[in-house]
Motif scaffolding. Structure first.
Motif, short mmCIF file in Angstrom:
data_model
loop_
_atom_site.label_atom_id
_atom_site.label_comp_id
_atom_site.label_asym_id
_atom_site.label_seq_id
_atom_site.Cartn_x
_atom_site.Cartn_y
_atom_site.Cartn_z
N MET A 194 -24.44 35.38 49.18
CA MET A 194 -23.22 36.08 48.77
C MET A 194 -22.41 36.56 49.98
O MET A 194 -21.29 36.11 50.22
N VAL A 248 -26.53 32.36 42.62
CA VAL A 248 -26.30 33.18 43.81
C VAL A 248 -27.61 33.87 44.16
O VAL A 248 -28.25 34.50 43.30
N THR A 265 -28.98 36.55 46.82
CA THR A 265 -28.53 37.51 47.82
C THR A 265 -29.61 38.52 48.18
O THR A 265 -30.42 38.91 47.33
N LEU A 303 -19.43 39.17 41.29
CA LEU A 303 -19.76 37.75 41.18
C LEU A 303 -19.40 37.19 39.81
O LEU A 303 -18.92 36.06 39.70
#
Length: 244
Positions: A26, A125, A127, A138
């Motif tokens: 991210m 994603v 992160t 997001l």
């Protein structure tokens, strides 16, 4: 590009390379948030008499924040603090980060997701962040390509980057194997995690680190920006498909 795919297959000993999912970091990949993180890290750690430079922030990017704090405290004060103590310090950092101006979406990121979605690949994603305001972005900034079920955060794993665990969990969420996975990272620790998970790992150099650091960490391909990856997506996808 063909030679890059061949080298990946040689290092993993996989007989095939057929992408079905793209796993993005991210910070510094989808959102240009690293300058703000560097400021928040320096200011917050100073309140605990811990020296942290902007270079330290970039070098430790991708790791869980609580792990970074425990390492800094151990190195500078020779103390082993608990996870709860590190979390309280991280909460200070998170509040300082939230007070800074809103970071912009990285140039090329949305267009790249559109192409990936068009090609029928899953998007996830992964992160090392645990900061809810960023994570909430997001599902809004990257809608309809990212949903809650396809976001792995610092609190979903006990071992963060550079261990492969976060990316292996992302693969499980998508139901794919390493040889079906592309990882997109901008930090050495994240690249090491993608490499260790045996995914095809792209280092996108969006920060101040020399590109050699991403290559040395194990990136199969190093590019200069998300915009470049967006522009070259079809070339990469076609080369991987041709390689089988």
């Amino acid at each position: 590009m063909k030679e890059t795919i061949v080298r990946y297959k040689e290092r993993t000993a996989f007989g095939q390379c057929c992408p079905q999912a793209v796993l993005f970091d991210m910070d510094g990949v989808l959102i240009n948030s690293m300058p703000n993180h560097a400021v928040a890290w320096q200011r917050s750690m100073a309140t605990f008499d811990i020296r942290m430079t902007a270079a330290d922030a970039y070098a430790t990017e991708g790791a869980r924040g609580i792990d970074t704090i425990r390492q800094m405290v151990k190195a500078q004060k020779a103390l082993d603090i608990t996870l709860d103590e590190a979390q309280r310090m991280y909460d200070v950092k998170a509040r300082m980060f939230a007070a800074l101006p809103r970071a912009e979406v990285m140039d090329g990121a949305c267009e790249l997701m559109e192409q990936i979605h068009r090609d029928g690949l899953q998007i996830c994603v992964v992160t090392g962040s645990g900061q809810r305001p960023l994570i909430n972005r997001l599902t809004t900034d990257f809608a309809p390509f990212v949903d809650e079920q396809h976001i792995i955060t610092a609190y979903d794993v006990s071992r963060g980057k550079p261990h492969p665990d976060p990316y292996l969990m992302g693969m499980r969420r998508c139901g794919v194997e390493p040889w079906q996975t592309i990882v997109v990272e901008n930090a050495p620790l994240g690249v090491r995690a993608g490499h260790a998970a045996k995914a095809f790992t792209i280092g996108v150099n969006t920060g101040p680190l020399p590109p050699e650091m991403l290559a040395d960490a194990g990136a199969d391909l190093v590019l200069g920006s998300m915009r470049e990856l967006c522009t070259r997506w079809d070339e990469l996808k076609n080369a991987m498909m041709a390689a089988g």
